[in-house]
Write a protein that holds these residues in place. Structure first.
Motif, PDB file in Angstrom:
ATOM      1  N   ASP A 160       0.830  -1.207   0.000  1.00 54.96           N
ATOM      2  CA  ASP A 160       0.000   0.000   0.000  1.00 54.96           C
ATOM      3  C   ASP A 160       0.864   1.256   0.000  1.00 54.96           C
ATOM      4  O   ASP A 160       0.480   2.290  -0.571  1.00 54.96           O
ATOM      5  N   TYR A 209       1.812   1.752  -3.571  1.00 55.59           N
ATOM      6  CA  TYR A 209       0.666   2.215  -4.363  1.00 55.59           C
ATOM      7  C   TYR A 209       0.342   3.680  -4.092  1.00 55.59           C
ATOM      8  O   TYR A 209       0.041   4.451  -5.001  1.00 55.59           O
ATOM      9  N   ASN A 217      -4.514  -6.031  -9.654  1.00 55.65           N
ATOM     10  CA  ASN A 217      -5.899  -6.216 -10.078  1.00 55.65           C
ATOM     11  C   ASN A 217      -6.707  -4.962  -9.739  1.00 55.65           C
ATOM     12  O   ASN A 217      -6.146  -3.939  -9.351  1.00 55.65           O
ATOM     13  N   LYS A 218      -8.004  -5.052  -9.901  1.00 50.46           N
ATOM     14  CA  LYS A 218      -8.872  -3.889  -9.677  1.00 50.46           C
ATOM     15  C   LYS A 218      -8.668  -3.300  -8.279  1.00 50.46           C
ATOM     16  O   LYS A 218      -8.542  -2.081  -8.112  1.00 50.46           O
ATOM     17  N   GLU A 219      -8.586  -4.171  -7.279  1.00 55.41           N
ATOM     18  CA  GLU A 219      -8.445  -3.707  -5.902  1.00 55.41           C
ATOM     19  C   GLU A 219      -7.129  -2.985  -5.685  1.00 55.41           C
ATOM     20  O   GLU A 219      -7.078  -1.908  -5.068  1.00 55.41           O
ATOM     21  N   SER A 220      -6.026  -3.565  -6.166  1.00 48.96           N
ATOM     22  CA  SER A 220      -4.723  -2.930  -5.962  1.00 48.96           C
ATOM     23  C   SER A 220      -4.585  -1.665  -6.810  1.00 48.96           C
ATOM     24  O   SER A 220      -3.992  -0.669  -6.360  1.00 48.96           O
ATOM     25  N   GLU A 260      -6.896   0.425  -7.637  1.00 47.66           N
ATOM     26  CA  GLU A 260      -7.667   1.508  -7.009  1.00 47.66           C
ATOM     27  C   GLU A 260      -6.897   2.190  -5.880  1.00 47.66           C
ATOM     28  O   GLU A 260      -7.187   3.335  -5.520  1.00 47.66           O
ATOM     29  N   LYS A 261      -5.899   1.500  -5.311  1.00 48.43           N
ATOM     30  CA  LYS A 261      -5.087   2.084  -4.248  1.00 48.43           C
ATOM     31  C   LYS A 261      -3.959   2.959  -4.796  1.00 48.43           C
ATOM     32  O   LYS A 261      -3.309   3.687  -4.030  1.00 48.43           O
ATOM     33  N   ASP A 278      -8.771  -5.993 -15.716  1.00 50.29           N
ATOM     34  CA  ASP A 278      -8.752  -4.890 -14.754  1.00 50.29           C
ATOM     35  C   ASP A 278      -7.823  -3.772 -15.206  1.00 50.29           C
ATOM     36  O   ASP A 278      -8.102  -2.587 -14.997  1.00 50.29           O
ATOM     37  N   GLN A 326      -7.295   5.950 -14.512  1.00 53.13           N
ATOM     38  CA  GLN A 326      -6.603   5.630 -13.260  1.00 53.13           C
ATOM     39  C   GLN A 326      -5.156   5.234 -13.548  1.00 53.13           C
ATOM     40  O   GLN A 326      -4.238   5.570 -12.792  1.00 53.13           O
TER      41      GLN A 326
END
Length: 392
Positions: free
Chosen positions: A189, A192, A213-216, A218-219, A239, A248
């Protein structure tokens, strides 16, 4: 004479350095003692009983059945760091390409030249279309600080970038090679959150499948530029394309194009060029040959992916090398079998792991009486026994 089989088009001068009185090198060997391979898949191969080792001239070994090789007593080597400079340079190149639209500018000049007209005047009019930020003063996040990642971190620091590095398995030796200017990230994190550019240098494992992926994503900082010269499967294509479409992610540079990413807007895709330099190929084959020779002649295991590291300096004594299960009383059984022949153990080393990998034991002994190898081989849990005469 030991036979080494070459797979793929390997013509490195390093092969010529092998002692021709000890090693026969050919693509036509039927029952090799060792194999040197680049990308040929060996998953369906049937290995001859006398095969001692396979050396992958490169870092990735997903074309080799490493677990099956371990079960058959075949050491699998790779060559970590041999292509590090080549990959480092391509990462720096793709980072600049991702930042400034150099490729778009080159394509525009070519198409404009084909149409004719006053190119010089058009260049001054249209060059603003290809503006991009400098890397100086920006932040680079390096995920994985092995041989390649560490070199990239150092080079980026010299370019005036602030560098964050993340590697939960960073060795003390690797840490000593890093500049004190490089910031240690305690978790992903942190990478990121702070990075304008991110480059990935981790192995592809079940645990790292699609870890981007999408989750990482977005961070990450909006507009981040991501570089993946490690393995395609580390990044989820769907993603990533969604993130490119939304803005993004500004650019995704990959050395492993897929049907989805090749030609997609915002993607810079190169055809697996990371180690495609003559210097890198020579370095990889040189290291592969050194690993093979060290194992065949001395029993030492360097850079293996399916056996523990094991090195015992050579003396004038004969040596016994044993691959075996990592279970209680195994060492006492092996040493007992040797002692039953009236042989003294002058020196020994046992290398084991807590995982699935076998253990490896080397014993320097006062003599090699007939039958000692067979006696050790008869012990339940022993996979392979080799006896080596004293050097010289």
């Amino acid at each position: 004479m030991y036979n080494i089989k070459i797979l793929n088009n390997i013509t490195s001068a390093a092969l010529d350095k092998l002692d021709k009185e000890k090693y026969f090198v050919s693509t036509e060997v039927e029952n090799p003692d060792a194999i040197i391979v680049r990308s040929t898949s060996l998953h369906d191969a049937v290995f001859n009983p006398g095969l001692l080792c396979i050396a992958r001239a490169g870092a990735g070994v997903n074309n080799i059945p490493i677990d099956r090789c371990a079960d058959e007593g075949i050491i699998v080597f790779n060559t970590p760091g041999a292509n590090a400079d080549a990959v480092k340079e391509l990462v720096l190149c793709t980072m600049l390409l991702s930042s400034r639209d150099i490729i778009g500018g080159i394509d525009w000049v070519k198409s404009t030249a084909a149409e004719g007209g006053d190119i010089a005047a058009l260049v001054e009019k249209e060059k603003a279309r290809f503006v991009g930020p400098e890397v100086f003063g920006k932040t680079l996040g390096v995920i994985g600080l092995g041989a390649i990642g560490a070199k990239i971190a150092q080079a980026a620091s010299v370019l005036g970038m602030q560098v964050y590095g993340y590697d939960p398995y960073l060795s003390v030796e690797a840490a000593w090679k890093l500049s004190s200017d490089i910031i240690h990230a305690s978790d992903l994190d942190m990478i990121y959150k702070n990075s304008d550019y991110i480059t990935i240098h981790v192995p592809y494992l079940e645990s790292t499948h699609h870890f981007i992926n999408k989750e990482s994503i977005e961070k990450m900082k909006p507009g981040v530029r991501l570089i993946n010269l490690a393995r395609a499967e580390l990044v989820c294509d769907d993603d990533m394309l969604e993130a490119l479409a939304s803005g993004q992610v500004t650019c995704y540079a990959t050395d492993f194009p897929t049907a989805k990413t090749a030609g997609a807007p915002g993607v810079i895709a190169t055809p697996h060029l990371g180690a495609s330099t003559p210097e890198s190929e020579d370095n990889c084959v040189t290291m592969a040959c050194s690993e093979i020779v060290e194992y065949i002649e001395n029993g030492n295991i360097l850079n293996s992916v399916n056996m523990p590291y094991s090195f015992l300096p050579r003396t004038s004594d004969p040596r016994i090398c044993v691959i075996h299960d990592n279970v209680p009383e195994m060492i006492s059984k092996i040493t007992g079998a040797v002692s039953s022949f009236g042989v003294n153990i002058e020196n020994m080393i046992n290398s084991g792991t807590k995982g699935r990998l076998p253990s490896y034991t080397m014993l320097d002994v006062s003599a090699l009486p007939d039958g000692v190898g067979d006696a050790i081989m008869s012990i339940s849990g022993v996979t392979m026994v080799r006896t080596l005469p004293g050097p010289g």
